[in-house]
Design a protein around this motif. Structure first.
Motif, PDB file in Angstrom:
ATOM      1  N   SER A 179       0.964  -1.239   0.106  1.00 62.24           N
ATOM      2  CA  SER A 179      -0.059  -0.164   0.043  1.00 62.24           C
ATOM      3  C   SER A 179       1.176   1.255  -0.052  1.00 62.24           C
ATOM      4  O   SER A 179       0.593   2.233  -0.503  1.00 62.24           O
ATOM      5  N   ARG A 180       2.023   1.127   0.517  1.00 59.38           N
ATOM      6  CA  ARG A 180       3.059   2.375   0.744  1.00 59.38           C
ATOM      7  C   ARG A 180       3.556   2.423  -0.848  1.00 59.38           C
ATOM      8  O   ARG A 180       3.900   3.518  -1.067  1.00 59.38           O
ATOM      9  N   GLN A 181       3.911   1.343  -1.419  1.00 60.02           N
ATOM     10  CA  GLN A 181       4.412   1.503  -2.711  1.00 60.02           C
ATOM     11  C   GLN A 181       3.406   2.261  -3.784  1.00 60.02           C
ATOM     12  O   GLN A 181       3.727   2.969  -4.495  1.00 60.02           O
ATOM     13  N   ILE A 182       2.229   1.698  -3.520  1.00 59.74           N
ATOM     14  CA  ILE A 182       0.975   2.338  -4.327  1.00 59.74           C
ATOM     15  C   ILE A 182       1.160   3.951  -3.902  1.00 59.74           C
ATOM     16  O   ILE A 182       0.998   4.906  -4.825  1.00 59.74           O
ATOM     17  N   GLN A 183       1.030   4.278  -2.768  1.00 60.73           N
ATOM     18  CA  GLN A 183       1.164   5.627  -1.965  1.00 60.73           C
ATOM     19  C   GLN A 183       2.321   6.675  -2.548  1.00 60.73           C
ATOM     20  O   GLN A 183       2.151   7.563  -3.056  1.00 60.73           O
ATOM     21  N   VAL A 184       3.220   5.847  -2.771  1.00 63.56           N
ATOM     22  CA  VAL A 184       4.479   6.911  -3.155  1.00 63.56           C
ATOM     23  C   VAL A 184       4.357   6.968  -4.706  1.00 63.56           C
ATOM     24  O   VAL A 184       4.609   8.231  -5.184  1.00 63.56           O
ATOM     25  N   LYS A 185       3.734   5.948  -5.406  1.00 63.72           N
ATOM     26  CA  LYS A 185       3.545   6.440  -6.938  1.00 63.72           C
ATOM     27  C   LYS A 185       2.445   7.289  -7.144  1.00 63.72           C
ATOM     28  O   LYS A 185       2.631   8.011  -8.037  1.00 63.72           O
ATOM     29  N   THR A 186       1.400   7.297  -6.065  1.00 63.39           N
ATOM     30  CA  THR A 186       0.326   8.337  -6.267  1.00 63.39           C
ATOM     31  C   THR A 186       0.944   9.463  -5.825  1.00 63.39           C
ATOM     32  O   THR A 186       0.655  10.670  -6.508  1.00 63.39           O
ATOM     33  N   ASP A 187       2.110   9.917  -4.933  1.00 61.62           N
ATOM     34  CA  ASP A 187       2.633  11.000  -4.699  1.00 61.62           C
ATOM     35  C   ASP A 187       3.222  11.508  -5.720  1.00 61.62           C
ATOM     36  O   ASP A 187       3.161  12.889  -5.912  1.00 61.62           O
ATOM     37  N   GLU A 188       3.746  10.942  -6.621  1.00 59.76           N
ATOM     38  CA  GLU A 188       4.649  11.382  -7.635  1.00 59.76           C
ATOM     39  C   GLU A 188       3.757  11.835  -8.783  1.00 59.76           C
ATOM     40  O   GLU A 188       3.985  12.970  -9.498  1.00 59.76           O
ATOM     41  N   ILE A 189       2.436  11.115  -9.055  1.00 56.86           N
ATOM     42  CA  ILE A 189       1.565  11.744  -9.947  1.00 56.86           C
ATOM     43  C   ILE A 189       1.003  13.139  -9.511  1.00 56.86           C
ATOM     44  O   ILE A 189       0.819  13.786 -10.311  1.00 56.86           O
TER      45      ILE A 189
END
Length: 281
Positions: A59-69
Motif C-alpha cells: 500500500s505504501r508502494q502505491i502511495q509513493v507512486k500516487t505522490d509522484e503523480i
C-alpha cells in the motif's frame, strides 16, 4: 522499512504465491532468505504479522507512486487516470499472490488485519470521491457517492477479468475508458435530474462519523507507547508528529517529512503506514 525486511517480504510473497499462505512455514521462508528461523523473528513476530507488513508495504508502494503523480503538472482528470493505472499495474504484478488468497481464503482476520483492510476500504471511498469532485466539481455534488460506488464496481469487474480470467488489457486505454463511462453517468444525472440512491446519509451509516477520530486516537496512542523506549532522535521525531496530529490544522508537509525519519525503523513500520494511509500522504 529496512532492506532485510523488504527482502524477506519479497521472498515470502513468492512462496505464498507458489505454495499458499497456510502451506508455507516460517522455516521455509527463512530458508528461502538464507537466514535462521530466529533471525526471521527479529524482523516479524509471526507469519500473520508478516502478512500485515506485506499489506502495509505494498500500500505504501502505491502511495509513493500516487505522490509522484500528484506532484506532476497535470489536470485532475489526467492524475486520476494515472492513479487508476498504477493500481491496476500493482495488482497485475502480484496476480499470483492475490489468486492464492482467493483460492485458500488466506487472510487471517485478526484485529490488526481487519482494521487495516477496513481503513483501506474507507480510504478508497474517499479517494475516489475526492478525485471525482476535483474533475467534475459542483455538478456532481448530490450524486458523487453514487458515482463513486458505481465506478468502484466497474473497477472490481475489470479486476476480476484480470485476476480470474487473465485478460490482458491495455491499461492506459482501460483507465481512460472507465472515466469516459463516468462522463456518461454525470451527463445522465444532470440531464434527467435523477435522484441518487446512494446518498451522504447512507455513506455516513457505512463510515461512522467518529471513525476517523477513532483512527487518529489509535495512531496517537501507538506513537506514545513507542516514544518512551525510543532513542532521543526518534523521541524528538515522534514529539513533532504528535504535536501536528493534535493540531486542529496539522501541517501535512511536516508530518510527511518526519515520517521519513521513522521509515527505516522496523518497529514503526505499521504506524507510519497508518499515518500515511490516514492522511493519504
Amino acid at each position: 522499512m529496512e532492506d532485510k525486511s523488504i527482502f524477506i517480504i519479497e521472498q515470502a510473497i513468492k512462496l505464498f504465491a507458489k505454495k499458499g499462505f497456510s502451506a508455507t512455514s516460517v522455516q521455509e521462508i527463512a530458508n528461502e532468505c538464507g537466514i535462521s528461523k530466529g533471525a526471521f523473528y527479529l524482523h516479524f513476530k509471526s507469519k500473520d504479522a508478516l502478512l500485515l507488513d506485506i499489506f502495509y508495504h505494498y500500500s505504501r508502494q502505491i502511495q509513493v507512486k500516487t505522490d509522484e503523480i500528484q506532484a506532476k503538472d497535470l489536470n485532475p482528470r489526467e492524475k486520476f487516470i494515472k492513479n487508476l493505472s498504477v493500481t491496476f499495474k500493482e495488482i497485475i504484478e502480484h496476480r499470483e499472490f492475490i489468486i492464492m488468497q482467493i483460492r485458500e481464503q488466506a487472510i487471517p482476520f485478526n484485529d490488526d488485519i481487519e482494521k487495516f483492510l477496513q481503513h483501506m476500504r474507507f480510504n478508497s471511498y474517499h479517494f475516489y470521491k475526492k478525485n471525482l469532485m476535483d474533475i467534475y466539481g459542483k455538478d456532481i455534488k448530490e450524486c458523487v457517492w453514487e458515482i463513486t460506488l458505481l465506478l468502484q464496481g466497474v473497477f472490481k469487474t475489470y479486476i476480476d477479468l484480470i485476476i480470474i480470467e487473465n485478460v490482458k488489457f491495455d491499461i492506459e486505454n482501460l483507465c481512460e475508458g472507465m472515466l469516459k463511462r463516468v462522463d456518461f453517468l454525470v451527463e445522465g444525472f444532470n440531464r434527467s435530474n435523477d435522484q441518487p440512491v446512494i446518498t451522504e446519509k447512507i455513506m455516513s451509516e457505512i463510515i461512522p462519523r467518529d471513525y476517523y477520530s477513532q483512527q487518529l486516537d489509535q495512531i496517537v496512542e501507538g506513537l506514545q507507547e513507542r516514544q518512551t523506549s525510543s532513542p532521543k532522535d526518534i523521541k524528538d521525531t515522534i514529539a513533532v508528529i504528535l504535536e501536528e496530529l493534535k493540531s486542529s490544522e496539522p501541517r501535512l508537509a511536516v508530518i510527511k517529512g518526519m515520517l521519513t525519519n521513522l521509515e527505516e525503523e522496523h518497529d514503526f513500520q505499521q504506524v507510519v503506514g497508518q499515518i500515511r494511509s490516514f492522511f493519504q500522504i
